[in-house]
Design a protein around this motif. Sequence first.
Motif, PDB file in Angstrom:
ATOM      1  N   GLU A  29      -1.131   1.287  -9.317  1.00 66.40           N
ATOM      2  CA  GLU A  29      -2.250   1.677 -10.268  1.00 66.40           C
ATOM      3  C   GLU A  29      -1.896   3.074 -10.077  1.00 66.40           C
ATOM      4  O   GLU A  29      -2.547   3.867 -11.010  1.00 66.40           O
ATOM      5  N   ASN A  30      -1.453   3.740  -9.299  1.00 68.40           N
ATOM      6  CA  ASN A  30      -1.779   5.222  -8.919  1.00 68.40           C
ATOM      7  C   ASN A  30      -0.346   6.136  -9.051  1.00 68.40           C
ATOM      8  O   ASN A  30      -0.167   6.490  -7.981  1.00 68.40           O
ATOM      9  N   PRO A  31       0.300   5.989  -9.822  1.00 70.53           N
ATOM     10  CA  PRO A  31       0.143   5.515 -11.443  1.00 70.53           C
ATOM     11  C   PRO A  31       1.426   4.033 -11.571  1.00 70.53           C
ATOM     12  O   PRO A  31       0.991   4.496 -12.326  1.00 70.53           O
ATOM     13  N   GLY A  32       2.137   4.247 -10.230  1.00 68.29           N
ATOM     14  CA  GLY A  32       3.175   3.067 -10.514  1.00 68.29           C
ATOM     15  C   GLY A  32       3.271   3.675  -9.178  1.00 68.29           C
ATOM     16  O   GLY A  32       3.699   3.796  -8.956  1.00 68.29           O
ATOM     17  N   CYS A  52      -3.884   2.143  -3.450  1.00 65.11           N
ATOM     18  CA  CYS A  52      -4.601   1.441  -4.528  1.00 65.11           C
ATOM     19  C   CYS A  52      -5.080  -0.306  -4.230  1.00 65.11           C
ATOM     20  O   CYS A  52      -4.204  -0.218  -3.099  1.00 65.11           O
ATOM     21  N   ALA A  53      -5.934  -0.599  -5.032  1.00 68.38           N
ATOM     22  CA  ALA A  53      -5.819  -2.163  -4.263  1.00 68.38           C
ATOM     23  C   ALA A  53      -4.783  -3.307  -4.362  1.00 68.38           C
ATOM     24  O   ALA A  53      -4.450  -3.998  -3.411  1.00 68.38           O
ATOM     25  N   MET A  54      -3.965  -2.624  -5.448  1.00 65.94           N
ATOM     26  CA  MET A  54      -2.798  -3.529  -5.891  1.00 65.94           C
ATOM     27  C   MET A  54      -1.831  -3.161  -4.556  1.00 65.94           C
ATOM     28  O   MET A  54      -0.936  -3.553  -3.705  1.00 65.94           O
ATOM     29  N   CYS A  55      -1.937  -1.608  -4.565  1.00 61.51           N
ATOM     30  CA  CYS A  55      -1.341  -1.562  -2.938  1.00 61.51           C
ATOM     31  C   CYS A  55      -1.127  -2.229  -1.739  1.00 61.51           C
ATOM     32  O   CYS A  55      -0.006  -3.231  -1.014  1.00 61.51           O
ATOM     33  N   ARG A  56      -2.262  -1.960  -1.690  1.00 62.28           N
ATOM     34  CA  ARG A  56      -3.164  -2.953  -0.628  1.00 62.28           C
ATOM     35  C   ARG A  56      -2.522  -4.308  -0.212  1.00 62.28           C
ATOM     36  O   ARG A  56      -2.525  -4.789   0.684  1.00 62.28           O
ATOM     37  N   GLU A  57      -2.776  -5.251  -1.057  1.00 61.03           N
ATOM     38  CA  GLU A  57      -2.857  -6.097  -1.546  1.00 61.03           C
ATOM     39  C   GLU A  57      -1.008  -6.803  -1.144  1.00 61.03           C
ATOM     40  O   GLU A  57      -0.772  -8.031  -1.657  1.00 61.03           O
TER      41      GLU A  57
END
Lengths: 350, 350
Positions: free
Chosen positions: B109-112, B97-102
């Motif tokens: 977000e997928n799911p946490g 997800c975008a957050m993990c990639r950052e």
Amino acid sequence: MLKSHGYAAYDKTNPLKPFNFERRDVGPGDVQIDILFCGVCHSDIHQVRDEWGGSIYPMVPGHEIVGRVAKIGSAVKKMKVGDLAGVGCMVDSCRTCAMCREGEEQYCENPGPVLTYNALDKSGAPTYGGYSNNIVCDQAFVLKVSPKLNLAAVAPLLCAGITTYSPLRHWGVGEGQRAGVVGLGGLGHMALKFARSFGAHVTQFTTSPGKEEDAKRLGAHEVVLTRDPENLKRIAGSFNFIIDTVSAPHDLNLYLNLLRTNGHMVLVGAPEKPSPVAAFPLIMKRRSLSGSAIGGIRETQEMLDYCAEKNITSDIELTPIQKIDDAYARMLRNDVKYRFVIDMASLKSS
Amino acid sequence: MLKSHGYAAYDKTNPLKPFNFERRDVGPGDVQIDILFCGVCHSDIHQVRDEWGGSIYPMVPGHEIVGRVAKIGSAVKKMKVGDLAGVGCMVDSCRTCAMCREGEEQYCENPGPVLTYNALDKSGAPTYGGYSNNIVCDQAFVLKVSPKLNLAAVAPLLCAGITTYSPLRHWGVGEGQRAGVVGLGGLGHMALKFARSFGAHVTQFTTSPGKEEDAKRLGAHEVVLTRDPENLKRIAGSFNFIIDTVSAPHDLNLYLNLLRTNGHMVLVGAPEKPSPVAAFPLIMKRRSLSGSAIGGIRETQEMLDYCAEKNITSDIELTPIQKIDDAYARMLRNDVKYRFVIDMASLKSS
């Protein structure tokens, strides 16, 4: 002194009545404006009725002022007699604190900006607002207004416009983002127009099914009816930014839960009582709840220029000054699309 | 399967007891760590007692884990057997997800993120934490630990450390700024150390006059006793940043009023019930109330490296695993300076 004529609240209970008063003569840095239109803001009602305390009577309300320059001081270079001009919520500030130096006079710390009415200026004299035939204001707080737009519909930009434009810009709302607008009134309808114009995917939140069509006309890509919790569950965690224009008590957590990680919700309507805010939804996605007050003079000019370029104005209903109390009563019932503007030509017959 | 031994809660009411269990064998990308110390976080108590709901028993708590690498998978390059290593609150995430990639896996977000204990991993197996003799973790979630620091005192950095370091960095706290810390416990004492180290002028807020000396030793330039409202009035509007580490109910508005224009208050302690927040103080100075959760793996490594460079660790009290219930009881009375750390050598005698 300059003779002025307007409508004033003489106390917190009786209807506004005609009022003759004086303004200072035009000094070297001043601009005198013959007022043509003045928007009617919800905060006018709060202050007329002393709902925030400390009201100064007689009070000439009005801080969404547009008109024509009638006279300028010897040091005024930015405008000339005959130009269109505007005055918003502030007529002065300390000009020396960090916030004033940054052009954020609305956050002046020394001790705060001089408001356009219901305040005392630096000389200790009460300020009188735009429900009147003229105003004298230091050029630093006078805005230039383009002749390209419908002048009456420009007036609300001076408060409702900048109050929504500024946070949308401050938090960088634009292309590729989802923005939400809570409440569809004077502020909300401007937020819709700006958010759409800035390129965001825009959602209107409302409790009234009847507002759907209008919200879409004003810029919403979608309208979400908030009475049904299922509608909100579907879109949880999907918004970059939500602007909340509602000042009646309501559950902020409903909307905070709609924000993505690092999302911002900003309050521009102020419920009188504190609203319960849950910590977990803020923590688990680093969400923020903020507030924002109008905007600085530089940004207000930027907003007016942007509106002229993009042909953005407020949706208004003109009213004569004699019907101001009717207008207040209708505003309290949300019965206006979306801002009353007083046609100051009506003042001549009172 | 790897044989493991630790202490577990078997239900929400009884004391923790010894527990034998299995962990997965070391896969190609895994690191097996022999646990030497594990910090005791307040969230351990909440989860052991099922105060947040959904607890999975038997539960081996603990997410402030340090130890020595005992075995590595064939694909592991970042560490070798014998190295010191740490595991914090997460052992996996979706990584797409975008957050993990950052690198912000805490906001996956997928799911946490997969939490270190009291969660299910991607295979559906329960995760077991650090109150045990070993752990197997994907190298992507294993931190390198410097031998320069007192290892036991490093353990709490994995949660209390990163939880305070991350928001101080995210909101750019540093030189020329005033930072406030609400609460002086496991999180608060780390916030003091970091804020001071980053160059801010640091104020500790406390209700206890007895904490003044200690707060100053830990990094506070000044200590403000919040029971007297006059103390807060004096400093209204003067803080750039306030970190609130208190999870007991308290008045957030007291602290929001201390922020300057554009100031941020961030919650890292989560009161169970929503707290009333007044809109006007947010609006009039464009203040923000935010939350923040631990930190990503990249930032956790940055924090550990920073601590090694600056000689920053937690103030701790060592406890044997057999006294964990006493430790919990004392934590609930705030009777620890400032973090209990379990000496896992004690496990051998149980």
